[in-house]
Design an enzyme around this catalytic site. Structure first.
Site, PDB file in Angstrom:
ATOM      1  N   GLU A 116       0.831  -1.221   0.000  1.00  0.00           N
ATOM      2  CA  GLU A 116       0.000   0.000   0.000  1.00  0.00           C
ATOM      3  C   GLU A 116       0.860   1.264   0.000  1.00  0.00           C
ATOM      4  O   GLU A 116       0.353   2.354   0.268  1.00  0.00           O
ATOM      5  CB  GLU A 116      -0.947   0.017   1.217  1.00  0.00           C
ATOM      6  N   HIS A 140      -3.036   1.890   8.252  1.00  0.00           N
ATOM      7  CA  HIS A 140      -4.114   1.066   7.680  1.00  0.00           C
ATOM      8  C   HIS A 140      -4.249  -0.207   8.500  1.00  0.00           C
ATOM      9  O   HIS A 140      -3.252  -0.855   8.805  1.00  0.00           O
ATOM     10  CB  HIS A 140      -3.780   0.730   6.220  1.00  0.00           C
ATOM     11  N   HIS A 142      -7.228  -3.679   9.680  1.00  0.00           N
ATOM     12  CA  HIS A 142      -8.386  -4.495   9.292  1.00  0.00           C
ATOM     13  C   HIS A 142      -9.286  -4.710  10.514  1.00  0.00           C
ATOM     14  O   HIS A 142      -9.438  -5.842  10.984  1.00  0.00           O
ATOM     15  CB  HIS A 142      -7.921  -5.852   8.756  1.00  0.00           C
ATOM     16  N   GLU A 170     -19.001  11.499  22.659  1.00  0.00           N
ATOM     17  CA  GLU A 170     -17.804  12.295  22.363  1.00  0.00           C
ATOM     18  C   GLU A 170     -17.138  11.944  21.028  1.00  0.00           C
ATOM     19  O   GLU A 170     -16.133  12.545  20.653  1.00  0.00           O
ATOM     20  CB  GLU A 170     -16.812  12.206  23.525  1.00  0.00           C
ATOM     21  N   HIS A 211     -12.866  -4.330   3.479  1.00  0.00           N
ATOM     22  CA  HIS A 211     -11.405  -4.450   3.585  1.00  0.00           C
ATOM     23  C   HIS A 211     -10.867  -3.905   4.924  1.00  0.00           C
ATOM     24  O   HIS A 211     -10.226  -4.638   5.663  1.00  0.00           O
ATOM     25  CB  HIS A 211     -10.752  -3.720   2.391  1.00  0.00           C
TER      26      HIS A 211
HETATM   27  P1  13P Z   1       1.091  -5.577   2.972  1.00  0.00           P
HETATM   28  O1  13P Z   1       1.527  -6.861   3.649  1.00  0.00           O
HETATM   29  O2  13P Z   1       1.676  -5.448   1.590  1.00  0.00           O
HETATM   30  O3  13P Z   1       1.344  -4.378   3.836  1.00  0.00           O
HETATM   31  O4  13P Z   1      -0.467  -5.680   2.707  1.00  0.00           O
HETATM   32  C1  13P Z   1      -1.366  -5.842   3.765  1.00  0.00           C
HETATM   33  C2  13P Z   1      -2.660  -5.149   3.516  1.00  0.00           C
HETATM   34  O5  13P Z   1      -3.436  -5.011   4.440  1.00  0.00           O
HETATM   35  C3  13P Z   1      -2.979  -4.639   2.156  1.00  0.00           C
HETATM   36  O6  13P Z   1      -4.113  -3.846   2.162  1.00  0.00           O
HETATM   37 ZN    ZN Z   2      -5.374  -4.199   3.948  1.00  0.00          ZN
END
Ligand code: 13P
Ligand code: ZN
Length: 272
Positions: A116, A140, A142, A170, A211
């Site tokens: 990413e 980023h 998940h 809040e 995602h």
């Molecule tokens: P990477 O292992 O390349 O960081 O990818 C993980 C991910 O969450 C891609 O969206």
């Molecule tokens: Zn991801």
């Protein structure tokens, strides 16, 4: 000084440990990047190697020319970062044109920065400009409940923002501009970088449908805290819906009163 004791590397590692324990990073899921201050690079520069191989970033980021970033490696597990930072993360330098990067420390057994990287760097460039250099962290993850909501709520900024704001009094103070939603897209690469950058002109949070989530912050606490707050709102939302849905909630007038007393600039068009 051992480079791993540098404050910015310690802060980076602490986030990866805390975030793994939160359950947001199965396997290699998620990635983190930090735009290193010149004075921080100065303290570790004896441990950096000279750039050898220059690799195309995949997007053009001329306003990041010559900057250094600390980034997670692609395919690397968040839970392993603290055990062996030099094997799982890297310091990269951007070239003078903002087209390529080179690894100057870390990933000692080979590998590349996160897939990413185009989204991270494109949004670093944007946020650096919009915040006059203050924004330094892009993150980023998940997180489970946020992802779950993308199967149930319409994929619209206003609907997501309103639902999440209503989940704790809040919360609007923490993300007053709201959250943007990116429709399902192939991960990594220029297309998701461009779509996210478009939203990040207005938001500090983007939900990636089916995602995960993408946030920005001035420091590690801010970025982690934002991810944590939005994901907790999503968890409450999932629980409320599982219990049969809202019977009462925070009203538009309540939000206006909160904005006045807390002096926050809540996004007006989400308040009707
Ligand atoms: P990477 O292992 O390349 O960081 O990818 C993980 C991910 O969450 C891609 O969206
Ligand atoms: Zn991801």
């Amino acid at each position: 000084m051992d480079i791993k004791n540098a404050g910015f590397i310690q802060g980076f590692i602490r986030l990866t440990e805390d975030a793994f324990r939160k359950g947001w990073h199965e396997r290699n899921g998620g990635n983190l990047s930090y735009r290193i201050r010149p004075e921080e690079i100065e303290t570790v520069k004896t441990e950096l190697k000279a750039p050898e191989e220059w690799v195309s970033i995949g997007v053009s980021v001329p306003k990041l020319a010559d900057e250094y970033f600390l980034v997670t490696g692609t395919g690397r597990y968040m839970r392993n970062v603290s055990l062996c930072p030099e094997d799982n993360i890297a310091i990269i330098k951007i070239d003078k044109a903002g087209e390529k990067y080179s690894i100057v420390w870390g990933l000692v057994h080979g590998g590349r920065p996160t897939s990413e990287l185009p989204t991270h760097l494109s949004n670093h460039e944007l946020k650096k400009e919009l915040t006059h250099g203050k924004n330094r962290v892009i993150y980023h993850a998940h997180p489970t409940n946020t992802i779950a909501l993308t199967f149930v709520l319409p994929l619209e900024d206003k609907v997501f923002t309103r639902e999440l704001w209503e989940m704790a009094t809040e919360d609007p103070v923490i993300f007053p501009r709201g959250v943007g939603v990116v429709p399902w897209m192939v991960p990594g690469g220029k297309a998701i970088a461009d779509a996210t950058r478009k939203l990040m002109r207005e938001y500090d949070v983007a939900v990636w449908a089916h995602h995960g989530m993408f946030v920005t912050g001035e420091n590690f606490d801010e970025a982690f805290g934002l991810m944590d707050t939005v994901e907790k709102a999503a968890e409450i939302c999932v629980k409320v819906r599982s219990m049969g849905g809202k019977k009462q909630t925070i009203t538009s007038q309540n939000f206006k009163d909160l904005a006045r007393d807390f002096q926050v600039d809540l996004r007006e068009e989400f308040l009707d």
